[in-house]
Write an enzyme that holds these catalytic residues in place. Structure first.
Site, PDB file in Angstrom:
ATOM      1  N   ASP A 262      56.951  65.274 -28.105  1.00 42.86           N
ATOM      2  CA  ASP A 262      56.447  66.714 -28.437  1.00 42.86           C
ATOM      3  C   ASP A 262      56.263  66.762 -29.785  1.00 42.86           C
ATOM      4  O   ASP A 262      56.409  66.175 -30.645  1.00 42.86           O
ATOM      5  CB  ASP A 262      57.881  67.831 -28.126  1.00 42.86           C
ATOM      6  CG  ASP A 262      57.121  69.286 -27.824  1.00 42.86           C
ATOM      7  OD1 ASP A 262      56.230  69.465 -28.015  1.00 42.86           O
ATOM      8  OD2 ASP A 262      58.146  69.833 -27.316  1.00 42.86           O
TER       9      ASP A 262
HETATM   10  C1  BGC Z   1      55.812  72.742 -27.377  1.00 41.29           C
HETATM   11  C2  BGC Z   1      55.130  71.968 -26.300  1.00 41.29           C
HETATM   12  C3  BGC Z   1      53.748  72.114 -26.555  1.00 41.29           C
HETATM   13  C4  BGC Z   1      53.192  71.385 -27.919  1.00 41.29           C
HETATM   14  C5  BGC Z   1      51.662  71.552 -28.212  1.00 41.29           C
HETATM   15  C6  BGC Z   1      55.379  72.186 -28.907  1.00 41.29           C
HETATM   16  O1  BGC Z   1      55.890  73.351 -29.643  1.00 41.29           O
HETATM   17  O2  BGC Z   1      57.115  72.619 -27.315  1.00 41.29           O
HETATM   18  O3  BGC Z   1      55.356  72.311 -24.898  1.00 41.29           O
HETATM   19  O4  BGC Z   1      52.783  71.564 -25.387  1.00 41.29           O
HETATM   20  O5  BGC Z   1      53.866  72.101 -28.839  1.00 41.29           O
HETATM   21  O6  BGC Z   1      51.270  72.831 -28.161  1.00 41.29           O
END
Ligand code: BGC
Length: 751
Positions: A262
């Site tokens: 993530d």
């Molecule tokens: C989120 C993800 C997301 C990523 C990119 C993160 O903060 O937890 O679900 O895909 O950001 O935007």
């Protein structure tokens, strides 16, 4: 002709019989020989470039060898607008408006594998139009907390329902030639301190509840990539969790693809390299130069890097890159996806209560629509899952269009909207329709205007609920109360005119203790996508019968829900959100060491899952706590009769069939639900568990035979003594019905 056909057919039959039946994961290894040959030509530097972000939404290929970069796109319910290379700010494109699909909990309320599949195809196709290889979704974490900031993104509190939808969403996306990146693996059930919280969980609960949706999408759906979550599980960050990534995901489930941390969720070079991470998103401070340095010192070997690169290249080879002159030449949102979004929206709407005032009667000539949620768009906000939609039909627009000439539809905002935390500078002029605090009491002027309108109408439709600043990634709600004086307003409206329908526009559950007695009809309308308003109007006016069912329990009050009842949440959970910190402008400018110091200084909270597998209705049923609306609940405009259950065990399945009759006057869908209760068991079980379900369309007066199956494998439990799945033989009671608290037929079988 016959002479040619016969040998050809024989050859085909022989070839099919001799071909090894590849599992969906094994299919990913089909190009391994070619991939190994490419790896042999790569320099160490080229390999390491592939292990971290290139831009905020891509990771590198090797141009010299004709290997394209991998392009990622948020998110689960619409291809996110193009951002600038190094951040999330809009790139200002014009062709990147996408279809906004109903959000996760709405999709789950359809209880339809078929719709989850179509939804996936729509997402997959729009990703291709934008030149994207990997969709950062589906988001399938179990809804453990009613306050969860991402409840609306996730599917259900139940693992069987979540797993089925995760599987079909995955198949849909991947059948269109786009990879999923299923997220957030695993046990990411709270936003509070999501970047540092250590989840303490027992193995049985982990396996039976929290891992199930991932397991099906990976094993049966062949999900090509997985996003490890921000949090820790039993002491280790998910992006370097040996048990989750190496033992379970790759070891037991045979995962052959790549893991992508993530954003900001990678925490060390050795941890990530040794314990299962392929790509650091974003940044290269762990999986960039430090990897090369570690090889130089002998702490890591180049073969270890090769293995990571092989897993990444498997995805790259399975997904054909979209040629640059083809990508982004048409509008992302396409009519076919809009049609799918509407179908999902129509089948997601849940009729929670109806004392006969819905569908809207022919005599109704004056409708008062009250509440800002009737006009506020829900496509953007909520952080990563926001969508720049090509269009969005609001509830008020949908009602006005459907009402047509003969019905007067008037509108009043009723309450102020709470806009939440503002990233940019405050506007020069305060917006009179915005509240400064979520618990601001009802505004006297707005209330008086709404009551005056309501008192002269034939029917009042009150739109309450939350918004995407209240339910959002990065924070959990403090409580589930309706915000900004909505309770006072709905009571006043009901006093002025008892012909009142309440429609809740929200992604998660809300506390309805005040609203319920003031509303002869209640509809859960969700954040229902681009065509949400059209779908809602069709249901309200009775063009179609409502058929959504709740994918989670609506507790009467927050304290009734398991993690609260046991004091497990909020517990010691206070503090900052790692992701929000990482992308704060001042933090971006810091050196890696300064950033690390900041992360190290984050609080180290723990979330102890002592409620174990008693999540959602498993808790309410076992503890005999009455919810406001039970899991699986949802009314129709027709009555369904259930009759003639037959149940038997055949081979490795429990088979159940019965007759379902639509006793009403319109075609309608029913979602039949099959729960299992253990009789005389030596193992601890919840009161009952969902094990199968089916959405069935039935014409007025028609009787249909409905068959359901439970694979015996789904009846196993995780035996913590042997550390393996176990099937307990004995007697089961099968409970079949329309909701977890509306069971119509029972049967017993012995397994
Ligand atoms: C989120 C993800 C997301 C990523 C990119 C993160 O903060 O937890 O679900 O895909 O950001 O935007």
């Amino acid at each position: 002709m016959k002479r040619i056909l016969f040998p050809t057919l024989l050859l085909i039959v022989l070839a099919t019989a001799c071909t090894k039946p590849y599992s969906p994961q094994e299919k990913l290894t089909a190009n391994d020989a070619e991939i190994n040959a490419i790896i042999a030509q790569m320099t160490l530097e080229e390999k390491v470039e592939m292990l971290h972000s290139k831009t905020n939404m891509s990771s590198a290929g090797v141009e010299r060898l004709g290997i394209a970069d991998i392009n990622y796109a948020d998110g689960p319910f619409g291809i996110r607008e193009e951002g600038v290379p190094n951040g999330f700010q809009s790139a200002g494109w014009t062709l990147d408006s996408a279809t906004y699909f109903p959000t996760g909990s709405a999709l789950a309320a359809t209880w339809s594998e078929d719709l989850a599949y179509k939804y996936g195809t729509g997402m997959g196709r729009e990703a291709r139009l934008r030149g994207k290889d990997v969709i950062l979704g589906p988001a399938v974490n179990i809804q453990r907390l009613p306050v969860g900031g991402r409840t609306y993104e996730y599917l259900s509190e139940d693992p069987i329902l979540s797993a089925a939808l995760a599987l079909y969403y995955t198949k849909g996306v991947q059948d269109e030639g786009t990879a999923v990146c299923i997220k957030h693996f695993a046990v990411n059930n709270q936003e509070t301190n999501r970047g540092s919280v250590n989840v303490k969980i027992d193995e049985r609960t982990l396996r039976e509840i929290y891992l199930k949706p991932f397991e099906r999408a990976i094993i049966e759906g062949g999900a090509m990539s997985v996003m490890p979550a921000y949090n820790k599980v039993n002491g280790d960050y998910c992006s370097e969790n040996e048990h989750l990534l190496n033992e379970i995901l790759r070891g037991e489930w045979g995962f052959k693809g790549m893991t992508v941390s993530d954003w900001g969720g990678t925490h060390s070079t050795m941890g990530a390299m040794l314990h299962g991470l392929n790509v650091q998103m974003t940044g290269s401070n762990y999986l960039g130069q430090p990897v090369i340095d570690s090889i130089a010192t002998g702490a890591l070997t180049e073969e270890q890097v090769d293995e990571k690169v092989r897993q990444i290249l498997r995805v790259r080879y399975a997904i054909a890159p979209v040629p640059a002159d083809v990508a982004n030449t048409e509008m992302t949102s396409q009519p076919e996806s809009q049609r799918i979004a509407r179908e999902v929206a129509e089948k997601a709407i849940v009729l929670l209560k109806n004392e006969g005032i819905l569908p809207i009667k022919a005599e109704v000539k004056k409708i008062a629509v009250i509440g800002q949620n009737a006009v506020l768009k829900t496509q953007s906000g909520g952080m990563g899952a926001g969508v720049k939609a090509l269009y969005e039909i609001t509830p008020l627009e949908g009602i006005r269009t459907r009402a047509g000439e003969g019905i007067e539809v008037s509108y009043a905002p009723g309450y102020k909207n709470y806009p939440g935390f503002r990233w940019g500078p405050a506007p020069a002029e305060p917006n009179p329709l915005e509240a400064a605090a979520i618990d601001e009491p009802a505004d006297p002027e707005l209330l008086a205007e709404a009551v005056a309108l309501a008192s002269t109408a034939d029917l009042v439709i009150f739109f309450g609920g939350t918004n995407k600043s209240i339910e959002t990634e990065g924070s959990d709600r403090k409580d589930i109360k309706l915000p900004c004086g909505q309770e006072t307003l709905v009571q006043a409206l009901y006093e002025a005119n008892p012909n009142l329908v309440s429609v809740l526009i929200s992604g998660g559950p809300t506390d309805l203790q005040v609203l319920e007695p003031a509303s002869p009809a209640i509809v859960q309308g969700w954040w229902n996508g681009t065509e949400g308003g059209t779908a809602l109007a069709k249901v309200l006016f009775g063009d179609i019968a409502p058929s959504g069912k709740l994918p989670f329990t609506f507790p009467k009050k927050l304290e009734d829900s398991p993690a609260y009842a046991l004091g497990n949440f909020p517990g010691n959970n206070t503090g900052g959100d790692l992701f929000t910190l990482m992308f704060r402008p001042d933090v971006i400018k810091m050196t890696p060491a300064e950033r690390q110091a900041l992360i190290d200084a984050l609080p180290k909270p723990e979330s102890d899952y002592t409620e174990r597998f008693y999540v959602g209705y498993r808790w309410f049923d076992t503890q005999k706590v009455e919810p406001m609306y039970a899991f699986g609940h949802g009314l129709s405009y027709v009555i369904f009769d259930y009759d003639g259950i037959k149940a038997s065990v055949k081979g490795d399945k429990v088979k159940v069939s019965f007759q379902l009759t639509n006793e009403g006057e319109m075609e309608a869908d029913e979602v039949v639900q099959l729960y299992v209760q253990r009789l005389r068991s030596n193992v601890e079980w919840p009161e009952k568990e969902l094990k199968a379900f089916k959405r069935v369309s039935v014409k007025p007066g028609e009787t249909r035979k409905v068959s359901l199956e439970i694979p015996l494998a789904d009846l196993r439990y995780w035996n913590e003594e042997t550390n393996a799945w176990d099937l307990e033989h004995g007697q089961l009671r099968l409970l079949l019905g329309s909701a977890s608290d509306d069971l119509r037929l029972t049967a017993e079988v012995t397994i």
